[in-house]
Write a protein that holds these residues in place. Sequence first.
Motif, PDB file in Angstrom:
ATOM      1  N   ALA A  84       0.881  -1.276  -0.178  1.00  0.00           N
ATOM      2  CA  ALA A  84       0.013   0.021   0.055  1.00  0.00           C
ATOM      3  C   ALA A  84       0.719   1.207   0.010  1.00  0.00           C
ATOM      4  N   ARG A  85       2.053   1.186   0.802  1.00  0.00           N
ATOM      5  CA  ARG A  85       3.004   2.408   0.982  1.00  0.00           C
ATOM      6  C   ARG A  85       3.626   2.491  -0.502  1.00  0.00           C
ATOM      7  N   ALA A  86       3.821   1.420  -0.852  1.00  0.00           N
ATOM      8  CA  ALA A  86       4.658   1.604  -2.366  1.00  0.00           C
ATOM      9  C   ALA A  86       3.701   2.044  -3.323  1.00  0.00           C
ATOM     10  N   PHE A  87       2.311   1.534  -3.465  1.00  0.00           N
ATOM     11  CA  PHE A  87       1.555   2.197  -4.604  1.00  0.00           C
ATOM     12  C   PHE A  87       1.063   3.535  -4.298  1.00  0.00           C
ATOM     13  N   ALA A  88       1.160   3.961  -2.866  1.00  0.00           N
ATOM     14  CA  ALA A  88       0.835   5.329  -2.770  1.00  0.00           C
ATOM     15  C   ALA A  88       1.917   6.224  -3.231  1.00  0.00           C
ATOM     16  N   TYR A  89       3.142   5.918  -2.874  1.00  0.00           N
ATOM     17  CA  TYR A  89       4.463   6.619  -3.243  1.00  0.00           C
ATOM     18  C   TYR A  89       4.437   6.738  -4.963  1.00  0.00           C
ATOM     19  N   LEU A  90       4.039   5.529  -5.702  1.00  0.00           N
ATOM     20  CA  LEU A  90       4.027   5.747  -7.219  1.00  0.00           C
ATOM     21  C   LEU A  90       2.976   6.343  -7.548  1.00  0.00           C
ATOM     22  N   ILE A  91       1.866   6.601  -6.951  1.00  0.00           N
ATOM     23  CA  ILE A  91       0.631   7.383  -7.502  1.00  0.00           C
ATOM     24  C   ILE A  91       0.977   9.222  -7.205  1.00  0.00           C
ATOM     25  N   LEU A  92       1.964   9.508  -6.036  1.00  0.00           N
ATOM     26  CA  LEU A  92       2.273  10.767  -5.744  1.00  0.00           C
ATOM     27  C   LEU A  92       3.623  10.974  -6.772  1.00  0.00           C
TER      28      LEU A  92
END
Length: 332
Positions: free
Chosen positions: A303-311
């Motif tokens: 979840a944190r990795a996906f959030a980072y890539l979105i940002l």
Amino acid sequence: MSAYLNTRVSLYASRLWHDDALDALVGAPHEVITDTLRARGLPQLADGFLPHAARDADTRSLEQRIIAQLLDETRVLIRPLADEARAFLTFWTARFELSNVKTLLRSKMTGERPAAVLARLTPMGAFGRLDSQDLAHAEDVGELLRRLETGPYAGIVRHARRAFEQSQDPFSLDAALDHGYYEGLTARAQLLEEAAGAPFRGLMASLIDRINLVWLLRYRYNYKLPPAQVYYLLVGSRYSLSSGRLQQLAALDSLDAVLAALPPPWQARLAGAPDIPTVFSRMEHEAAEQAWRVLRSNAADIARAFAYLILRERDLRGVRAVLRGRHLGLPP
């Protein structure tokens, strides 16, 4: 959790641009731009900003350099991942390769030479799954689609080919490719949601709700498609804007009517939006705020990795806008 992945995400997060940093880039002296970009971990963009005579043989466009940066960082983040989590983030990059597919298809419609179209394709590096050389030399659209149907995106392309054969409309082809991609993404996300928890599900819900609502509004009111066709082109959803609710919304006759019929949270966020770009902007802003909350939390590593890539992607679009504006000589 993976200690490596969470540490890497935290390190990468320190490179994200806040509004004040982008504002500073807008007005920074020309000679400090490259140093600023390198200090922010963007050497590829810095090299692209140099005067033409000072550049190396790398002739990639700004857009291609940004995608290369995203692919490089994704490649690092997936190292400790396995199974469904690795498959999900890998498929997240496939939308760039499907953009190449669209470019190839349009080149066949316009009769563009293979060498010219190959120069415009985004290099996918380790994430590339297609033989672009072979595809560029297909005789026509029909042969290109047949070759694609034997490859890794067969399911997506098969659906798109049928849509195109029925209408001979390039719009239908593009829309079907986009639909197939996001259907595949949600299927892969569903395999992760129980283990990854509410933060990951929330990121997916925000993404798919935004895509579906903006598509619905564009298809219905810009392109004047009938409700049944609009609904057919939307992504099947189990989120706030469920498939059943989307079917009801597609039958409404105005933007205002759709906004008034949304679930309370979205209704409050989008109240008074005068047009579709404003709806998109507000939903994207909300998605970014949500991604920041996940990134700063102790959510599951995926979840944190996906959030980072979105940002990060949103981040680099902002940098791209500043650099393009400066290249064009626009006032700050």
